[in-house]
Design an enzyme around this catalytic site. Structure first.
Site, PDB file in Angstrom:
ATOM      1  N   ASP A   1       0.807  -1.129   0.007  1.00 11.42           N
ATOM      2  CA  ASP A   1       0.067  -0.108   0.004  1.00 11.42           C
ATOM      3  C   ASP A   1       0.812   1.409  -0.072  1.00 11.42           C
ATOM      4  OD1 ASP A   1      -1.399  -2.051   1.686  1.00 11.42           O
ATOM      5  OD2 ASP A   1      -2.965  -1.052   0.918  1.00 11.42           O
ATOM      6  N   LYS A   2       0.309   2.310  -0.594  1.00 13.23           N
ATOM      7  CA  LYS A   2       0.852   3.638  -0.602  1.00 13.23           C
ATOM      8  C   LYS A   2       0.758   4.193   0.694  1.00 13.23           C
ATOM      9  CE  LYS A   2       1.416   8.032  -3.150  1.00 13.23           C
ATOM     10  NZ  LYS A   2       0.957   8.835  -4.336  1.00 13.23           N
TER      11      LYS A   2
END
Length: 415
Positions: free
Chosen positions: A78-79
């Site tokens: 995930d960012k």
């Protein structure tokens, strides 16, 4: 979650908010193996915050003056989170890697060591999550979360693809993939570079509007560095335009200018979009039961043939087998019975055939497809409360999405 409609748990939702801060969402890779400490390849245990895995790889490759293809990783993370994972640099000494750490933004090198083998995509057991849910909306969120987690342990979690699969925050990579499958390469490029969406900054929106007007030069000049992939696509198009050689092939070259993991993601995102709908409709019939016509796989992803319905039912209840839905492609088998009706209706609604997934005008982006389980198992669950909110912890297999778990707990769409 995109194209996901069905819940499989009976509890009410806690509501609330996630990812208020990146540190509210922690992910740690569960490796299949540990590096040995010797060999020609350098493995880096990184912690990143607010960045995609691919962006970090590109930055490291640039600082080491290497081709990105020398970099390996087991899975995207995930960012909008704090994540820890292994990445690998082939045929590079650990000392060279350590020397660039301070130049990689929002990334820590927690461990740098050597290994004989490279790291390949999919070489992980799963991921461990620790997620803070703030501002819950019911009186007893902890008890509700624990009850939901127990149901999910018993039944399994719907195996939806999360928003990250679709290029969050724009979440439009499936539209690029849809255009490619329909044979519209120009439409695919237009969808990715143009089409400003609500919530984007004014400079980004203006760059996209310039592209939509056909002013490629202005679009490129306006694009900030954050639009690195759009800029990559525009470069070969501008080169052809300046030479007076612009043609349909310019759009093909624009797609090919992207890193391999990203350009492959377009068709995969469209497959995932259709898969989510198939899971949603099939899960409404019962996620942990056998329906006549189901194609069922075991835990090694092999299709089970010649098993009677009672045996399949028992295997499914014991998590030794799982009903599946299709990641549509040119060679994927479709179910029969009611599950098969669902799968064929989705193709009809989209106006595509299985063969269309192998007839894409951009070489090497087609897909044969596969069957994928409609649920996954969750383990090592925990939940507790603090002044900040409700924290849930759990582990899930590789390729599965924590937001599928959160969606069941919160009973709302989560990103």
């Amino acid at each position: 979650m995109l194209n996901a409609e069905t819940y499989v748990t009976s509890t009410e939702g806690t509501g609330g908010r996630i990812r208020v801060h990146n540190r509210d969402f922690e992910v740690e890779e569960i490796p299949l193996t540990e590096p040995s400490g010797s060999g020609p390849n350098t493995w880096i245990w990184i912690e990143k915050e607010g960045r995609t895995t691919l962006d970090v790889l590109l930055d490291i490759a640039r600082e080491l003056h290497l081709d990105r293809r020398r970099m390996g990783f087991a899975g995207m993370k995930d960012k909008r989170a704090v994540t820890r994972q292994w990445i690998c640099v082939s045929n590079t000494a650990p000392s060279e890697v350590k020397a660039i750490e301070e130049r990689i933004r929002n990334v820590k090198f927690l461990r740098v060591t050597a290994n004989e083998k490279k790291l390949r995509m999919g070489q992980l057991l799963g991921n461990r999550f620790r997620i803070l849910i703030r501002d819950t909306e019911i009186d007893e969120p902890l008890e509700t979360a624990k009850a939901t987690l127990q149901e999910l342990e018993d039944k399994g979690v719907p195996n939806y693809y999360g928003w990250q699969r679709f290029g969050s925050p724009r979440a439009n990579t499936h539209l690029v993939g849809r255009a490619l499958v329909h044979g519209d390469v120009k439409g695919a490029v237009d969808s990715y570079i143009g089409n400003p969406l609500e919530g984007e900054s004014e400079i980004v929106s203006e760059a996209r509007r310039a592209y939509d007007r056909g002013d490629l030069e202005e679009a490129y000049e306006l694009m900030p560095s954050s639009m690195r992939y759009e800029r990559m696509m525009l470069r070969p198009m501008l080169r052809d335009l300046r030479r007076g050689e612009f043609s349909d092939e310019s759009y093909v070259r624009a797609i090919h200018a992207l890193p391999k993991p990203l350009k492959r993601m377009f068709v995969h995102a469209y497959q995932s979009y259709l898969f989510n709908r198939a899971v949603s409709e099939r899960a409404a019939l019962g996620i942990n039961t056998h329906i006549p016509g189901d194609i069922v796989i075991d835990n090694d992803q092999h299709i089970i043939h010649d098993a009677d319905p009672d045996e399949l039912e028992e295997l499914i209840l014991n998590f030794e087998a799982h009903p599946t839905a299709p990641l549509y492609g040119s060679k994927v088998p479709l179910a029969s019975g009611r599950p098969g009706e669902i799968e064929r209706r989705i193709l009809e609604d989209e106006g595509v055939s299985l063969e269309d997934f192998n007839s894409i005008k951009v070489p090497k982006l087609g897909s044969h497809g596969m069957r994928r389980a409609i649920r996954f198992r969750i383990w090592d669950v925990d939940a507790h409360e603090s002044q900040e909110g409700l924290t849930v912890e759990f582990s899930i297999p590789r390729g599965c999405y924590a937001t599928s778990v959160l969606r069941e707990i919160m009973k709302k769409d989560v990103v």
